[in-house]
Write a protein that holds these residues in place. Structure first.
Motif, PDB file in Angstrom:
ATOM      1  N   PHE A 208       0.862  -1.179   0.000  1.00 16.63           N
ATOM      2  CA  PHE A 208       0.000   0.000   0.000  1.00 16.63           C
ATOM      3  C   PHE A 208       0.893   1.221   0.000  1.00 16.63           C
ATOM      4  CE2 PHE A 208      -1.891   3.368   2.647  1.00 16.63           C
ATOM      5  CZ  PHE A 208      -2.906   3.741   1.812  1.00 16.63           C
TER       6      PHE A 208
ATOM      7  N   ALA B  22       2.948   0.837   3.336  1.00 18.91           N
ATOM      8  CA  ALA B  22       2.797  -0.368   4.143  1.00 18.91           C
ATOM      9  C   ALA B  22       3.115  -1.554   3.249  1.00 18.91           C
ATOM     10  CB  ALA B  22       1.380  -0.466   4.692  1.00 18.91           C
TER      11      ALA B  22
ATOM     12  N   VAL C  35       5.102  -0.458   8.414  1.00 23.88           N
ATOM     13  CA  VAL C  35       4.412   0.767   8.013  1.00 23.88           C
ATOM     14  C   VAL C  35       5.386   1.930   8.185  1.00 23.88           C
ATOM     15  CG1 VAL C  35       2.467   2.295   8.490  1.00 23.88           C
ATOM     16  CG2 VAL C  35       2.196  -0.160   8.746  1.00 23.88           C
TER      17      VAL C  35
ATOM     18  N   SER D   3      -7.955   3.426   9.837  1.00 25.74           N
ATOM     19  CA  SER D   3      -8.101   4.374   8.738  1.00 25.74           C
ATOM     20  C   SER D   3      -9.492   4.986   8.791  1.00 25.74           C
ATOM     21  CB  SER D   3      -7.880   3.692   7.390  1.00 25.74           C
ATOM     22  OG  SER D   3      -8.895   2.754   7.142  1.00 25.74           O
TER      23      SER D   3
ATOM     24  N   VAL E 134      -4.860   7.927   8.394  1.00 25.68           N
ATOM     25  CA  VAL E 134      -4.375   6.640   8.881  1.00 25.68           C
ATOM     26  C   VAL E 134      -3.713   6.902  10.225  1.00 25.68           C
ATOM     27  CG1 VAL E 134      -2.770   4.740   8.509  1.00 25.68           C
ATOM     28  CG2 VAL E 134      -4.039   5.681   6.593  1.00 25.68           C
TER      29      VAL E 134
ATOM     30  N   TRP F  15      -7.784   3.585  -1.776  1.00 25.07           N
ATOM     31  CA  TRP F  15      -6.759   3.531  -0.738  1.00 25.07           C
ATOM     32  C   TRP F  15      -7.203   2.648   0.421  1.00 25.07           C
ATOM     33  CZ3 TRP F  15      -5.146   9.398  -0.328  1.00 25.07           C
ATOM     34  CH2 TRP F  15      -4.277   9.711  -1.366  1.00 25.07           C
ATOM     35  N   GLU F  16      -8.462   2.768   0.836  1.00 24.91           N
ATOM     36  CA  GLU F  16      -8.954   1.932   1.937  1.00 24.91           C
ATOM     37  C   GLU F  16      -8.905   0.453   1.572  1.00 24.91           C
ATOM     38  OE1 GLU F  16     -12.828   3.523   2.972  1.00 24.91           O
ATOM     39  OE2 GLU F  16     -11.951   4.342   4.807  1.00 24.91           O
TER      40      GLU F  16
ATOM     41  N   GLU G 113      -6.886  -1.022  -0.632  1.00 25.26           N
ATOM     42  CA  GLU G 113      -5.489  -1.438  -0.694  1.00 25.26           C
ATOM     43  C   GLU G 113      -4.902  -1.608   0.707  1.00 25.26           C
ATOM     44  OE1 GLU G 113      -3.338   1.406  -3.032  1.00 25.26           O
ATOM     45  OE2 GLU G 113      -4.656   1.144  -4.768  1.00 25.26           O
ATOM     46  N   LEU G 114      -5.211  -0.676   1.612  1.00 23.20           N
ATOM     47  CA  LEU G 114      -4.707  -0.764   2.990  1.00 23.20           C
ATOM     48  C   LEU G 114      -5.282  -1.998   3.690  1.00 23.20           C
ATOM     49  CD1 LEU G 114      -3.017   0.427   5.267  1.00 23.20           C
ATOM     50  CD2 LEU G 114      -5.002   1.813   5.913  1.00 23.20           C
TER      51      LEU G 114
END
Length: 180
Positions: free
Chosen positions: A90, A101, A106, A127, A138, A163-164, A166-167
């Motif tokens: 990520f 990450a 991270v 997040s 985050v 993004w959420e 992927e995280l």
């Protein structure tokens, strides 16, 4: 006889008042440099000056880099550039901040400040997205009850959802949320 109603406060001797309190920082020494030089045995100082003099006169053949050492360094650099080949990664950034990450952990950076956490150093990663804007937050929580939030501005709201996702994929792959 007078009596104090408030708590008895001792003088503060901590990093805020004395930088020498922080481990790893060297304090100011009261000994002058001559005293330190006199404390070193003469044999050691004579040998050191002889070595420095001989190094300045003629370079030693053992100082020249070997071809095998150069190849090893090139291979290490190639591995560092490639990074971990397996598993999700990520990465999100805006003009001031950056979040990465991956298998190592991270990494958060904002302007000149940066911090890095291995997966075993984390208690939680949280997040959140802004309700009305394009802000993505985050927050990294550590076991000693400290938290490190970072806000990023996304180019659009659709990017926040990506993004959420992927995280979440990275957290599912690497983060072990079982208590030891």
């Amino acid at each position: 006889m007078e009596q104090s109603n408030g708590p008895i406060m001792q003088p503060l001797r901590a990093a805020s008042a004395d930088p020498g309190f922080v481990p790893g920082l060297t304090g100011v020494t009261d000994a002058p440099q001559d005293a330190v030089r006199d404390a070193v045995p003469d044999e050691v100082s004579d040998e050191a000056t002889e070595r420095v003099g001989s190094d300045a006169d003629a370079p030693d053949a053992s100082d020249a880099p070997d071809a095998s050492e150069g190849q090893d360094a090139a291979e290490d650099e190639a591995e560092d550039e490639a990074g971990p080949a397996d598993g999700p990664v990520f990465e999100a950034a805006d003009r001031r901040g950056r979040i990465v990450a991956d298998a190592e952990g991270v990494r958060l950076s904002y302007d000149e400040e940066a911090c890095e956490f291995r997966w075993d150093e984390l208690a939680a990663v949280e997040s959140a997205k802004g309700r009305f804007g394009k802000r993505f937050t985050v927050t990294v929580h550590t076991p000693d009850r400290r938290w490190y939030p970072i806000d990023l501005l996304a180019p659009d709201r659709g990017r926040i959802a990506a993004w959420e996702a992927e995280l979440d994929a990275v957290l599912d792959a690497y983060f072990d949320d079982e208590a030891p």
